[in-house]
Design a protein around this motif. Structure first.
Motif, short mmCIF file in Angstrom:
data_model
loop_
_atom_site.label_atom_id
_atom_site.label_comp_id
_atom_site.label_asym_id
_atom_site.label_seq_id
_atom_site.Cartn_x
_atom_site.Cartn_y
_atom_site.Cartn_z
N ARG A 281 15.42 19.64 79.93
CA ARG A 281 15.08 19.04 78.32
C ARG A 281 16.25 19.14 77.46
NH1 ARG A 281 9.51 22.18 78.97
NH2 ARG A 281 8.07 20.65 79.61
N LYS A 282 17.23 20.13 78.06
CA LYS A 282 18.45 20.42 77.12
C LYS A 282 19.26 18.99 76.94
CE LYS A 282 19.33 25.18 78.49
NZ LYS A 282 20.39 25.82 79.15
N LYS B 125 17.97 16.23 75.87
CA LYS B 125 17.53 15.62 74.68
C LYS B 125 18.42 16.08 73.53
CE LYS B 125 13.40 15.45 71.36
NZ LYS B 125 12.28 15.77 71.26
N ASN B 126 18.96 17.41 73.24
CA ASN B 126 19.99 17.73 72.37
C ASN B 126 21.23 17.22 72.81
OD1 ASN B 126 18.07 19.31 70.85
ND2 ASN B 126 18.49 21.23 72.04
N PHE B 127 21.62 17.25 73.77
CA PHE B 127 22.97 16.47 74.29
C PHE B 127 23.07 15.00 73.75
CE2 PHE B 127 24.90 13.90 77.56
CZ PHE B 127 26.35 13.97 77.39
N ALA C 297 21.26 13.64 71.44
CA ALA C 297 21.35 13.54 69.97
C ALA C 297 22.39 13.88 69.41
CB ALA C 297 20.04 14.42 69.44
N LEU C 298 23.21 14.80 70.02
CA LEU C 298 24.58 15.20 69.28
C LEU C 298 25.57 14.38 69.57
CD1 LEU C 298 24.08 19.26 70.02
CD2 LEU C 298 23.98 18.03 67.82
N SER C 299 25.52 13.84 70.90
CA SER C 299 26.69 12.90 71.21
C SER C 299 26.48 11.48 70.88
CB SER C 299 26.91 12.83 72.93
OG SER C 299 25.52 12.37 73.52
#
Length: 373
Positions: A134-135, A137-139, A141-143
């Protein structure tokens, strides 16, 4: 404990991390297979890197990741319809900004999914949990703002629990744009068939003796026993490093020495071998001892089946012992059967937390009984 000091599930103790390994040996076919797809502009979003443990799958995954992140997306085309430039190697200048960021663990376009460290138990978790997947998802979004390629390495996919595997499957079914997911698998048959079907496979093979020697030198574990170490590790650099770091060659020599007088057995030696796996911190030696006993039995059966001992003697006196213990097809079948039985008993004994010394002694007596016929 700082993040830098935490153990890493994708690193072998005493060896460089795959991201730090400068060269990969014996896997030219796998590298060529990836480059062929890249040059033909048929870069699949999911790649499954398979093969025995320790043959370079993780090293190749990091090498591919570095190559992709350092290669502009429009690098393959030329002006005015020129033929695209053919790339012949995955090598990237170590001074390239991407290479330096990867070495520093700060490359924003790369994310590694692996077994996490458990702060409560102060150990690595036994599985890759869904929270780790699930981490991503942030990766993503940020990249996204960067607009370049993104690469995910899963090491190893075999260690995902069911929830994590299902979460990753959703990503493979609907991958984000410009994303390549590299899954490392030692036992692909354990993966969901739907995961396997959505990936292109790169199969890596065991290394030959020359490649093994060179790879061990690169890992700074080359020894005068490198030939015997390569023999016991079956062409796996990772396994050879484990043998080196855990005194595995001496343990195997102790096994050969213990059984050198079969069908007679030196009981004090047997008790000493069993006692060596008892106590705090002996878990790794316990696992290694059971694995090496399994390997010893396999080498006996193989010697009888082929009529020839192994080319390389892995311990003093081993060749003579293997030939003596398996002189006939009937005896060979007996050793093959007891090898399968002992492997099953060992797994069961470990799963129910049987006393290590008792399990080792039980294994030793079973081998003696087989030698007695």
């Amino acid at each position: 404990m700082s993040d830098d000091a935490l153990p890493e599930s994708d690193r072998i103790d005493g060896a460089p991390h795959p991201r730090e390994t400068t060269r990969i040996f014996g896997q030219d076919a796998a590298q060529a297979g990836f480059l062929e797809a890249f040059n033909a502009d048929r870069l699949h979003h999911g790649w499954l890197l398979t093969g025995p443990k320790g043959v370079g799958k993780a090293t190749l995954a990091w090498k591919i990741a570095q190559f992709l992140l350092a290669t502009p997306k429009d690098d393959g085309g030329g002006l005015f319809g020129d033929a695209p430039q053919i790339t012949e190697t995955l090598d990237i200048d170590p001074e390239h900004p991407v290479a330096r960021r990867i070495q520093a663990g700060s490359e924003p376009g790369l994310f590694s999914v692996k077994r996490p460290y458990d702060e409560k138990t102060k150990k690595l978790k036994s599985q890759i949990t869904v929270d780790e997947v699930r981490k991503l998802k942030n990766f993503f979004a940020l990249s996204a703002a960067d607009g370049g390629r993104r690469v995910v390495i899963v090491d190893s996919a075999d260690e995902m629990n069911v929830s994590a595997a299902n979460a990753l499957l959703k990503l493979l079914e609907e991958p984000p744009a410009d994303t390549t997911i590299l899954l490392i698998s030692h036992q692909p048959s354990r993966l969901l068939p739907t995961i396997r079907s959505r990936c292109r496979e790169l199969r890596l093979s065991a290394l030959n003796s020359d490649d093994m020697a060179t790879a061990l030198t690169q890992a700074d574990v080359g020894t005068e026993q490198s030939a015997a170490m390569a023999e016991l590790s079956a062409g796996s650099v990772g396994e050879a490093i484990r043998l080196s770091q855990s005194d595995g060659m001496r343990i195997y020599a102790d096994i050969v020495n213990l059984f050198s007088e079969l069908p007679q057995l030196n009981r004090p030696r047997a008790l000493a071998l069993a006692d060596s796996v008892v106590g705090r911190g002996a878990e790794e030696r316990y696992d290694l001892l059971l694995n090496l006993i399994d390997l010893f039995l396999i080498r006996i059966a193989r010697t009888g089946a082929t009529g020839q001992p192994p080319i390389v003697e892995a311990a003093p006196g081993e060749t003579q012992l293997l030939v003596r213990l398996s002189p006939t097809p009937h005896k060979t079948r007996a050793w093959a059967e007891v090898a399968a039985e002992i492997t099953s008993r060992s797994r069961h004994g470990k799963s129910v937390n049987l006393d290590p010394a008792a399990l080792v002694l039980d294994t030793v007596w079973k081998i003696q009984q087989t030698a007695q016929g």
